[in-house]
Design an enzyme around this catalytic site. Structure first.
Site, PDB file in Angstrom:
ATOM      1  N   GLU A 148      11.889   0.397   6.308  1.00 19.49           N
ATOM      2  CA  GLU A 148      10.717  -0.036   5.548  1.00 19.49           C
ATOM      3  C   GLU A 148      10.117   1.126   4.762  1.00 19.49           C
ATOM      4  O   GLU A 148      10.653   2.221   4.760  1.00 19.49           O
ATOM      5  CB  GLU A 148       9.663  -0.628   6.490  1.00 19.49           C
ATOM      6  CG  GLU A 148       9.562  -2.137   6.427  1.00 19.49           C
ATOM      7  CD  GLU A 148       9.131  -2.661   5.067  1.00 19.49           C
ATOM      8  OE1 GLU A 148       8.693  -1.877   4.205  1.00 19.49           O
ATOM      9  OE2 GLU A 148       9.224  -3.879   4.853  1.00 19.49           O
ATOM     10  N   HIS A 186      14.861  -5.181   2.893  1.00 17.53           N
ATOM     11  CA  HIS A 186      14.526  -6.304   2.003  1.00 17.53           C
ATOM     12  C   HIS A 186      14.603  -5.843   0.560  1.00 17.53           C
ATOM     13  O   HIS A 186      14.257  -4.706   0.227  1.00 17.53           O
ATOM     14  CB  HIS A 186      13.157  -6.891   2.343  1.00 17.53           C
ATOM     15  CG  HIS A 186      11.986  -6.008   2.005  1.00 17.53           C
ATOM     16  ND1 HIS A 186      11.341  -6.042   0.784  1.00 17.53           N
ATOM     17  CD2 HIS A 186      11.323  -5.077   2.737  1.00 17.53           C
ATOM     18  CE1 HIS A 186      10.337  -5.177   0.781  1.00 17.53           C
ATOM     19  NE2 HIS A 186      10.309  -4.565   1.954  1.00 17.53           N
ATOM     20  N   GLU A 226      10.494 -10.510   2.253  1.00 20.07           N
ATOM     21  CA  GLU A 226       9.662  -9.777   3.209  1.00 20.07           C
ATOM     22  C   GLU A 226       8.241  -9.641   2.697  1.00 20.07           C
ATOM     23  O   GLU A 226       7.284  -9.751   3.468  1.00 20.07           O
ATOM     24  CB  GLU A 226      10.249  -8.385   3.461  1.00 20.07           C
ATOM     25  CG  GLU A 226       9.590  -7.622   4.599  1.00 20.07           C
ATOM     26  CD  GLU A 226       8.390  -6.778   4.185  1.00 20.07           C
ATOM     27  OE1 GLU A 226       7.693  -6.257   5.069  1.00 20.07           O
ATOM     28  OE2 GLU A 226       8.132  -6.637   2.961  1.00 20.07           O
ATOM     29  N   GLU A 227       8.098  -9.423   1.396  1.00 23.65           N
ATOM     30  CA  GLU A 227       6.761  -9.248   0.841  1.00 23.65           C
ATOM     31  C   GLU A 227       5.946 -10.534   0.928  1.00 23.65           C
ATOM     32  O   GLU A 227       4.721 -10.496   0.813  1.00 23.65           O
ATOM     33  CB  GLU A 227       6.846  -8.782  -0.625  1.00 23.65           C
ATOM     34  CG  GLU A 227       7.498  -7.424  -0.818  1.00 23.65           C
ATOM     35  CD  GLU A 227       6.725  -6.278  -0.175  1.00 23.65           C
ATOM     36  OE1 GLU A 227       5.618  -6.519   0.356  1.00 23.65           O
ATOM     37  OE2 GLU A 227       7.226  -5.143  -0.191  1.00 23.65           O
ATOM     38  N   ASP A 247       9.958   0.587  -1.699  1.00 26.35           N
ATOM     39  CA  ASP A 247       9.704  -0.597  -0.878  1.00 26.35           C
ATOM     40  C   ASP A 247      10.345  -1.813  -1.538  1.00 26.35           C
ATOM     41  O   ASP A 247       9.692  -2.546  -2.269  1.00 26.35           O
ATOM     42  CB  ASP A 247       8.196  -0.804  -0.726  1.00 26.35           C
ATOM     43  CG  ASP A 247       7.857  -1.917   0.233  1.00 26.35           C
ATOM     44  OD1 ASP A 247       8.678  -2.223   1.096  1.00 26.35           O
ATOM     45  OD2 ASP A 247       6.758  -2.488   0.098  1.00 26.35           O
ATOM     46  N   HIS A 263       3.462  -0.091  -3.893  1.00 26.98           N
ATOM     47  CA  HIS A 263       3.156  -1.405  -4.469  1.00 26.98           C
ATOM     48  C   HIS A 263       2.520  -1.303  -5.856  1.00 26.98           C
ATOM     49  O   HIS A 263       1.654  -2.108  -6.211  1.00 26.98           O
ATOM     50  CB  HIS A 263       2.260  -2.220  -3.544  1.00 26.98           C
ATOM     51  CG  HIS A 263       2.997  -2.870  -2.410  1.00 26.98           C
ATOM     52  ND1 HIS A 263       2.416  -3.771  -1.549  1.00 26.98           N
ATOM     53  CD2 HIS A 263       4.281  -2.750  -1.991  1.00 26.98           C
ATOM     54  CE1 HIS A 263       3.295  -4.186  -0.657  1.00 26.98           C
ATOM     55  NE2 HIS A 263       4.449  -3.565  -0.898  1.00 26.98           N
TER      56      HIS A 263
END
Length: 888
Positions: free
Chosen positions: A258, A185, A231-232, A197, A334
């Protein structure tokens, strides 16, 4: 090592006849086990006990060497020279271009236009380059709309509208009926560039696509490379592909890429369900294997608050797959620190080598065409220091586990049946010793938890977040010292103060028995992770049998001690790798697990359990050493010094060091809340900066920098309002019950939410059907709270069955792509028979919040001013939001 002043060994354990002779020749009896002067005793044998310093040195060197091997293996990213099939330099260029646009939340131009444009440009370049080859490449940009419910985060429902997927189909020019799916993603959470990510995975997939498309040998099957753009938003785009795209019906298996950390090695942490041929493919093809079935079973247990697209393909597509993720350095996952420069080129190379090799193996495999034939069964799999993967069917593992358990019980039974052990003396002694060992575990755990509670009460929680080994020194020294103290007391008091080699022999049997019991229990539970206790039983047992003669004639000699530790090396080095994985995952998670879970209890428990497990076969040495007073003194000193240093606040939890950041996570929303009554009129309206701390320390370290953020503005949940009356982006209020609300000016987004009731009608079956419309930014949250006595019966989302969360409310997560039509939905509610006079008016409260994650609406002047005052070690993820509540 030294002789225990002529200790006589008369019979092996079971007869329990020992003699200790002092320097004057006087004999001391060991309680009922003493020698009674039998003239037919065997000849004297000089048996050795270990010196305290030597025993401590041997164990420390053993632990440090194995821990060093674990870290050395983790730093060895690429084994051997790259073959040249995968170009990591070109993949890094893709990574840097994708992340150069900054954060890419769903609906933003950065995600929907710039990143999509770049990916399509690169894919078209590959298509043109390989047009004359044996493969054909087809591109489809899908923008699905759909809805589903999921039990993640307590349970909620997701609705998506025109999110983006880029599906690339690579197949022989004659076409292919069976397809592999490779998924990454390219979207991110707000305020993070998302290099690990998951931009790096998309960069790897672009280069894998380039390599496969340029192959001169035609592929047997096809591959879909899915670059998913949502995806998030809790796995929305993958759901849109697998449930709606026409190609999805031909997908037989998938690989999902991932991240739960930044860089390092990508680990296989989920496979299946069942379909052992996928694990076999990875084992056979991967150039740099890194896999663990333990990770799979821990992740699927729900302990880790995370999920991946693997779940969607498994549950909604009913297809098997392999889930890989980067797990190192989750402290900056993140956050703004997840940048391309933190990912080593060797990390990209190893991931590319592995993905390319495994995909190539699978698309050339005949098993892919009829994977249902190979569906049944699970696999036990684990790697040894990243050098080789061991994999075998779970049914073989069950047989192997029971064989090892049987061998252990036969070994113990043989001891119990020795002559002179009448009345089950050995069994009684083994049972008593087992009780001592188990008691030592519980007392040790309780003692360390008391220390953790004291640290929490002193306000020093999470001191280890930026100083991990400080927690090892504090809690590890407490746990080790407590266990040694208990066993020393048992040796000197319960066993009459006699230090004999047979006691060491007995406690080896205790360790073997306890591990064997865990082996049997895990095997009966059907867990593949039972291979861990199998290793911890098989190798020590084999070592013990091989060294039986040495131990019988010389006791705890230096030769015996060294060979004994060497026999433990393989299971211990693997177990220490698993310990590393646990701490590598759970230590960062404590920084984002909310305000309700006490992190000291979690980490202290993990350190204590690691100490208990690692010390199991070292109990042997406690009874073989002449004394433990200096060891206890040393451990006590370390504990006292560390406790004082921690209590004084020497170890600050966070760090803004750009080379090794350990940021404190804070969510900050500048929001305006509007409450409407049953008549539709505004009954209250306020605005403020709503602050959530996502770790246990709250804002105690922030207040000195921003004095107005203090406990005087801490909020309280309003039970008569959906989700306490605050704009929760996700249903995580159960994780973060401590939050703060600083009054501020009203927000005026350029595209405010338009929310209205379109119709309200009574059905023939007695429910009220209410239809609504909403139009707003790309991210909105809908909260439904039926009043007491009322209940939702059906709605327009998912499969039509309302999915409520842990508190009995309903949370619907909404997002859309670049553009989307007005969101229309309905639900049916069963009115209460007897309305609650003490509750809110009407039968249901409906609230909607809007979240502005990008563009000019994301910031306000007042927000910017307070953001600049946050210390550099904090990472405040901030945006503008609104909250509107209505009664019906």
């Amino acid at each position: 090592m030294e002789s225990d002043t002529t200790i006589r060994r008369i019979k092996p354990f079971g007869t329990q006849h020992y003699v200790v002779q002092d320097n004057n020749g006087a004999q001391d009896r060991c309680g009922n086990n003493g020698y009674n002067g039998d003239p037919k005793r065997k000849p004297e044998v000089s048996l050795y006990l270990l010196r305290e310093g030597l025993a401590a040195s041997l164990v420390c060197v053993f632990i440090f060497v194995l821990w060093g091997l674990v870290h050395l293996s983790l730093q060895q990213l690429v084994i051997g020279k790259p073959t040249g099939e995968f170009n990591a330099v070109r993949a890094r260029q893709h990574l840097e271009r994708i992340t150069s646009v900054g954060p890419r939340p769903v609906g933003s131009p950065e995600n929907e236009v710039l990143t999509v444009g770049y990916l399509l440009e690169q894919i078209e370049s590959i298509r043109v380059e390989t047009a004359t080859g044996p493969h054909q490449l087809t591109v489809d940009v899908q923008r699905p709309t759909g809805s589903f419910s999921i039990d993640f985060l307590g349970g909620f429902t997701s609705f998506y509208d025109h999110v983006t997927n880029i599906a690339v189909r690579l197949e022989p020019k004659g076409g292919a009926q069976n397809l592999m799916l490779a998924n990454c993603h390219f979207d991110t959470v707000a305020n993070s560039p998302g290099a690990s990510d998951d931009a790096v995975s998309c960069a790897v997939m672009l280069e894998v696509l380039h390599s496969l498309a340029n192959q001169s040998t035609p592929l047997l099957h096809g591959v879909i490379f899915l670059f998913n753009g949502a995806e998030e938003n809790i796995l929305q785009a993958s759901h849109g592909f697998i449930t709606q795209h026409p190609w999805a019906k031909q997908v037989r298996a998938f690989i999902n890429l991932e991240a739960a950390g930044v860089g390092g090695k990508e680990v296989v942490f989920q496979t299946g369900p069942e379909n052992p041929w996928l694990v076999q493919a990875y084992v056979h093809a991967a150039k740099h294997p890194f896999a663990s079935v333990v990770g799979q079973e821990v992740f699927q247990s729900g302990i880790i608050p995370s999920d991946t697209d693997f779940r969607i393909y498994r549950d909604f597509g009913n297809i098997p797959g392999i889930d890989l993720a980067f797990i190192e350095n989750g402290f900056i996952y993140h956050t703004k620190y997840d940048t391309a420069n933190r990912i080593l080129t060797d990390s990209i190379q190893r991931a590319g080598d592995n993905i390319l090799a495994v995909l190539k193996h699978l698309v050339m495999s005949e098993k892919l065409a009829d994977s249902s034939e190979y569906r049944h069964g699970n696999m036990v799999f684990f790697d040894l220091l990243g050098v080789v993967v061991v994999a075998y069917p779970a049914r073989v593992g069950t047989i192997l586990n029971y064989m090892v358990a049987t061998a252990t019980f036969l070994y113990l039974a043989k001891k119990a049946s020795r002559p002179g052990n009448g009345g089950g003396r050995y069994v009684r002694d083994l049972a008593c010793a087992t009780g001592v060992a188990v008691l030592s575990w519980f007392v040790t755990l309780l003692s360390v938890l008391i220390v953790a509670l004291l640290i929490t009460l002193l306000g020093r929680s999470m001191f280890w977040y930026n100083h991990f080994y400080a927690s090892v020194c504090l809690y590890g020294s407490a746990a080790t010292g407590k266990m040694i103290l208990i066993h020393t007391l048992a040796k000197n008091l319960y066993y009459g103060g006699v230090r004999l080699v047979e006691l060491g022999d007995l406690y080896f049997d205790v360790s073997l028995l306890l591990w064997c019991c865990s082996l049997v229990w895990l095997t009966q539970q059907g867990l593949c992770s039972a291979y861990v206790p199998m290793l911890m039983v098989a190798f020590p047992l084999a070592t013990r049998l091989l060294l039986a003669k040495e131990f019988k004639h010389r006791g705890a000699s230096g030769t015996y001690s060294v060979l004994y530790l060497l026999g433990l090396a393989l299971p211990y080095v693997h177990f220490m790798f698993l310990i590393w994985v646990v701490f590598e995952i759970f230590t960062p998670i404590m920084g984002r697990s909310g305000t309700e879970i006490p992190p000291e209890v979690v980490l202290a428990s993990l350190v204590t359990l690691a100490t208990i497990f690692l010390s199991s076969f070292f109990l042997h040495f406690i009874y073989l050493v002449r004394s433990t007073k200096w060891i206890l003194a040393g451990l006590g000193s370390v504990f006292i010094v560390m406790f004082l240093l921690v209590s004084c606040g020497l170890f600050f939890p966070y760090s803004g060091n750009p080379d090794s950041p350990r940021p404190k996570r804070v969510f900050l929303q500048h929001t305006t809340r509007t409450m409407h009554n049953l008549q539709g009129k505004v009954e209250s309206r306020d605005s403020g900066l709503w602050i959530n701390s996502f770790d246990y320390t709250g804002i105690q370290y922030v207040t000195p920098h921003i004095p107005e953020l203090n406990d005087s503005i801490r909020t309280h949940c309003r039970d008569d309002r959906p989700f306490c009356g605050y704009p929760w982006f996700l249903p995580v209020k159960f994780l973060s019950k401590k939050n703060w609300y600083l009054p501020a000016s009203e927000v005026h987004p350029s595209s405010p939410v338009e929310f209205s009731l379109l119709s309200k009608e009574e059905t023939t079956w007695g429910t009220i059907k209410m239809t609504f419309s909403a139009k707003g930014p790309s991210h909105m949250s809908l909260y439904l709270m039926p009043h007491r006595g009322a209940s939702l019966s059906t709605w327009s989302f998912g499969d039509g069955t309302p999915q409520f969360d842990l508190s009995g409310e309903y949370f619907v997560f909404y997002s859309h792509g670049l553009t989307a039509p007005t969101w229309t939905f309905w639900f049916e509610i069963q009115p209460p028979r007897d309305p609650d006079p003490s509750g809110p008016e009407g039968m249901i409260s409906v609230a909607i919040s809007s979240h502005y994650f990008f563009g000019a609406d994301q910031r306000t002047a007042q927000m910017e001013e307070i953001l600049h005052r946050f210390p550099k070690w904090a990472f405040p993820s901030s945006w503008v939001s609104t909250y509107d509540m209505y009664r019906y």
